[in-house]
Motif scaffolding. Structure first.
Motif, PDB file in Angstrom:
ATOM      1  N   GLU A  39       0.829  -1.214   0.000  1.00 25.83           N
ATOM      2  CA  GLU A  39       0.000   0.000   0.000  1.00 25.83           C
ATOM      3  C   GLU A  39       0.862   1.262   0.000  1.00 25.83           C
ATOM      4  OE1 GLU A  39      -3.863   0.301   2.254  1.00 25.83           O
ATOM      5  OE2 GLU A  39      -2.928  -1.408   3.295  1.00 25.83           O
ATOM      6  N   ARG A  43       0.938   3.958  -3.063  1.00 24.34           N
ATOM      7  CA  ARG A  43       0.538   5.357  -2.867  1.00 24.34           C
ATOM      8  C   ARG A  43       1.683   6.317  -3.192  1.00 24.34           C
ATOM      9  NH1 ARG A  43      -4.483   5.374  -0.827  1.00 24.34           N
ATOM     10  NH2 ARG A  43      -5.181   3.546   0.333  1.00 24.34           N
ATOM     11  N   THR A  56      -5.651   5.177  -7.593  1.00 24.58           N
ATOM     12  CA  THR A  56      -5.800   4.771  -6.196  1.00 24.58           C
ATOM     13  C   THR A  56      -7.037   3.891  -6.010  1.00 24.58           C
ATOM     14  OG1 THR A  56      -4.620   6.739  -5.460  1.00 24.58           O
ATOM     15  CG2 THR A  56      -5.995   5.632  -3.825  1.00 24.58           C
TER      16      THR A  56
END
Length: 73
Positions: A39, A43, A56
């Protein structure tokens, strides 16, 4: 390129086959992939893309798939 880079690149494209490939890789690693790390990496990488919001959503969908498969959280 490592497994995290591979998953990120596949999720950026975001086709059904890409989600399946990512899921197979996570399953093959049998709990050895750190999803929190994935993650963070996703990001960070998405932050450089002009369509960060759209991309996203691909991560969010993949996390949902992992949860449905009982592979995360």
């Amino acid at each position: 390129m490592n497994e995290y880079d591979l998953v990120v690149s596949k999720l950026f494209r975001g086709t059904g086959v890409d989600f399946e490939d990512c899921l197979m890789l996570v399953k093959a690693r049998k709990g050895k992939m750190d999803i929190k790390r994935l993650e963070r990496h996703f990001r960070e990488t998405a932050g450089y893309d002009i369509s960060e919001g759209r991309i996203t959503r691909h991560l969010e969908r993949f996390i949902s798939i992992l949860k449905d498969e009982k592979l995360y959280g």
